[in-house]
Design an enzyme around this catalytic site. Sequence first.
Site, PDB file in Angstrom:
ATOM      1  N   LYS A 111      -7.672   3.499   2.642  1.00 15.59           N
ATOM      2  CA  LYS A 111      -6.743   4.352   1.876  1.00 15.59           C
ATOM      3  C   LYS A 111      -7.056   4.276   0.385  1.00 15.59           C
ATOM      4  O   LYS A 111      -7.004   5.283  -0.318  1.00 15.59           O
ATOM      5  CB  LYS A 111      -5.288   3.930   2.122  1.00 15.59           C
ATOM      6  CG  LYS A 111      -4.781   4.291   3.495  1.00 15.59           C
ATOM      7  CD  LYS A 111      -3.709   5.372   3.400  1.00 15.59           C
ATOM      8  CE  LYS A 111      -3.357   5.945   4.753  1.00 15.59           C
ATOM      9  NZ  LYS A 111      -2.115   5.422   5.287  1.00 15.59           N
ATOM     10  N   LYS A 191     -10.957   9.827  14.323  1.00 15.78           N
ATOM     11  CA  LYS A 191      -9.749   9.747  15.154  1.00 15.78           C
ATOM     12  C   LYS A 191      -8.876  10.961  14.848  1.00 15.78           C
ATOM     13  O   LYS A 191      -8.935  11.514  13.740  1.00 15.78           O
ATOM     14  CB  LYS A 191      -9.022   8.424  14.911  1.00 15.78           C
ATOM     15  CG  LYS A 191      -8.129   8.389  13.712  1.00 15.78           C
ATOM     16  CD  LYS A 191      -7.152   7.222  13.783  1.00 15.78           C
ATOM     17  CE  LYS A 191      -6.106   7.450  12.704  1.00 15.78           C
ATOM     18  NZ  LYS A 191      -4.974   6.610  12.684  1.00 15.78           N
ATOM     19  N   LYS A 194      -3.514  13.798  11.208  1.00 16.30           N
ATOM     20  CA  LYS A 194      -2.915  14.964  10.558  1.00 16.30           C
ATOM     21  C   LYS A 194      -3.763  15.537   9.437  1.00 16.30           C
ATOM     22  O   LYS A 194      -3.895  16.732   9.269  1.00 16.30           O
ATOM     23  CB  LYS A 194      -1.557  14.556   9.956  1.00 16.30           C
ATOM     24  CG  LYS A 194      -0.409  14.748  10.896  1.00 16.30           C
ATOM     25  CD  LYS A 194       0.829  14.009  10.409  1.00 16.30           C
ATOM     26  CE  LYS A 194       0.888  12.598  10.964  1.00 16.30           C
ATOM     27  NZ  LYS A 194       2.178  12.002  11.101  1.00 16.30           N
TER      28      LYS A 194
END
Length: 329
Positions: A111, A191, A194
Amino acid sequence: MKRLFSGIKPTGDLHLGNYLGALKQWIALQEDYESIFCIVDYHSITSAYEPNKLNEYVLKCACNYLASGLDHVKSIISLQSRIPSHAELTWILNCITPKSWLERVPTFKEKAAKQEDNINLGLLDYPVLMTADIILYKAEAVPVGEDQLPHIELAREIVRRFNTTFGELFPEPKGIVGKIGRIKGLDGADKMGKSLNNCIFLNETKDEIWRKLSKAVTDPARIRKIDPGNPDVCNLFSLHKLMSHEDKIQEVREGCTTAGIGCLKCKRWLTDSIDKELEPIREKYFQYLQNPNYVGEILVEGSKKANLIAADTLEQVRDLIGFNYDFIK
Ligand code: AMP
Ligand code: TRP
């Protein structure tokens, strides 16, 4: 009965990865555990977000929980920011958690690389908040997708440190991962997620599912319909294994390996299987969505119940860490 805790961030519509990696397990496990299913809005603000979208996202997340089959009578469905103990316990745990443990967490590194201009303390502290979420309910089972396992490992370390420092209070939580812990997206690479534009969302129509699947990546070595394919390297076959009936799975394997069927046929069948499972969920989802006040009441009631358990645990923590000042009544 043992306790179970899990949660999803309200960051938009839920997708098949959330459903197969988390929700579907939750539905089955709620029969065997006293369960708390939380909408973790504190977690969702660790990345850039639009404050005026949260209302919609929390509502949609709750509708997806209910439509998928979470039972608000049997289980607790709660909203994290309505339970102050989550943030309070996080602070206390912060004070026994070495910063170096957090800097090692793979999701933090990923992140931080993605949001270089917003490496906030919440992002680093994310797994400590997650630990607080779980242990406030003394939960032992935490059903999640594979990507969350390092967080649960860290939660176990924090629990061990708390118990040895202040006294045995918390059980060590265990992650529970389903048959496939990481559902790949329709690109067959990353993966399903969203932000990656590679998802099937739980509320999509059969036509939308077909439109997406028809473009999805299959066995890359199978160029023409007359070439036999290898289902074991095909991402869509792994979805068949999770969504289709045993007979259909065999039919796909047979057809693909003998070049009896082409990829489009396989995708048609997969569309049918996915739609069959999602259709009733989609129908209920839109019914709940039209009754936001009803859904809101469920969250308020669930959060109240959660609050009672969480506040009680926090009181025990306060006693252990020395916050029980005897001259203050
Ligand atoms: P998130 O949407 O990141 O809050 O994820 C909520 C839950 O869904 C977590 O337990 C994740 O591990 C799980 N999850 C999300 N995407 C996937 C995926 N592609 N495969 C398996 N589990 C997933
Ligand atoms: N971090 C989890 C995710 O991104 C969501 C989450 C927050 C969670 N707190 C939790 C999951 C506690 C399990 C237990 O998916």
